[in-house]
Design an enzyme around this catalytic site. Structure first.
Site, PDB file in Angstrom:
ATOM      1  CB  SER A  42      -0.936   0.004   1.210  1.00 34.88           C
ATOM      2  OG  SER A  42      -0.195  -0.146   2.418  1.00 34.88           O
ATOM      3  CG  ASP A  82      -3.674   4.612   8.300  1.00 32.40           C
ATOM      4  OD1 ASP A  82      -2.727   5.412   8.412  1.00 32.40           O
ATOM      5  OD2 ASP A  82      -3.904   3.995   7.229  1.00 32.40           O
ATOM      6  CG  HIS A 131      -1.409   3.637   4.652  1.00 32.69           C
ATOM      7  ND1 HIS A 131      -2.298   3.003   5.497  1.00 32.69           N
ATOM      8  CD2 HIS A 131      -0.855   2.674   3.868  1.00 32.69           C
ATOM      9  CE1 HIS A 131      -2.302   1.699   5.224  1.00 32.69           C
ATOM     10  NE2 HIS A 131      -1.429   1.480   4.253  1.00 32.69           N
TER      11      HIS A 131
END
Length: 227
Positions: free
Chosen positions: A54, A203, A206
């Site tokens: 990601s 979060d 990221h």
């Protein structure tokens, strides 16, 4: 004297004609060279593949081109370097998953391969030996298919949630693999971003667009000499 004068005039005229012919020939050849250059096809672009999770996929950003891989392409374009970037990031990817899909990816030629995997292994507590084995397998497959390709390994670190020993062993895997395989190492992809709340999305994992700009610099420092 008139005879010599006439001869001199003739020689002058001949020299003038030769000079004109030479200039016309040179001009004609120059035009032909220019036309040939214009007709020649542009050099084929070399390929940089970012193979990761990601982080590479720029998870959470509205525009994936604002991720570090996209920013590398923008810098390459600004410098007029003959490379194209392929973003092969898949959110949630582990090293096992990467090892499973690398064969498909290698159907297309590549010149530089940036391997960014392992973070999800660490967050899941997957044995470090498994992460190491999978990273090595991926690099082996790349080298077997494209021996001339340059490989760059993006180092990763994890917080000590799984224990200090696990975190230490995990961190050391990247430096060890880079040395054993004689490949370039980005010591820590998230250097300057990891743990910085203002540079990460809610979060805490990221990076934001600003965070990705720092990641791009971390990557550029290592790959610029390969271009």
């Amino acid at each position: 004297m008139n005879r010599f004068a006439n001869l001199a005039m003739i020689f002058t005229l001949v020299a003038g004609l030769i000079s004109c012919n030479t200039k016309e020939k040179n001009a004609s050849e120059a035009k032909a060279d220019t036309a040939a250059a214009a007709a020649a096809p542009p050099a084929k672009k070399k390929t940089i593949v970012f193979f990761g999770n990601s982080l590479t996929a720029a998870y959470g950003l509205d525009d994936p081109s604002l991720g570090f891989a996209g920013l590398i392409q923008k810098r390459i374009d600004s410098l007029k370097l003959n490379y194209k970037v392929i973003n092969a990031g898949v959110s949630g990817e582990t090293t096992a998953g990467g090892n499973g899909r690398i064969d498909w990816l290698l159907k297309q030629p590549l010149d530089i391969f940036v391997l960014e995997l392992g973070g999800n292994d660490g967050l899941r507590g997957i044995p470090v030996s498994e992460t190491r084995k999978n990273l090595q397998a991926i690099m082996d497959k790349v080298k077997a298919k494209y021996p001339a390709a340059q490989i760059v390994l993006a180092g990763m670190q994890i917080p000590p949630n799984m224990g200090q020993q696990y975190a230490s062993d995990f961190r050391q895997v990247y430096a060890a693999l880079a040395k054993e395989n004689n490949v370039k190492l980005i010591p820590f992809l998230l250097e300057g971003v990891g743990g910085e709340s203002k540079l990460n999305q809610p979060d805490g994992i990221h990076p934001t667009a600003e965070g990705h700009r720092i990641l791009a610099e971390n990557v550029w420092v290592i790959i610029k000499d390969l271009l």
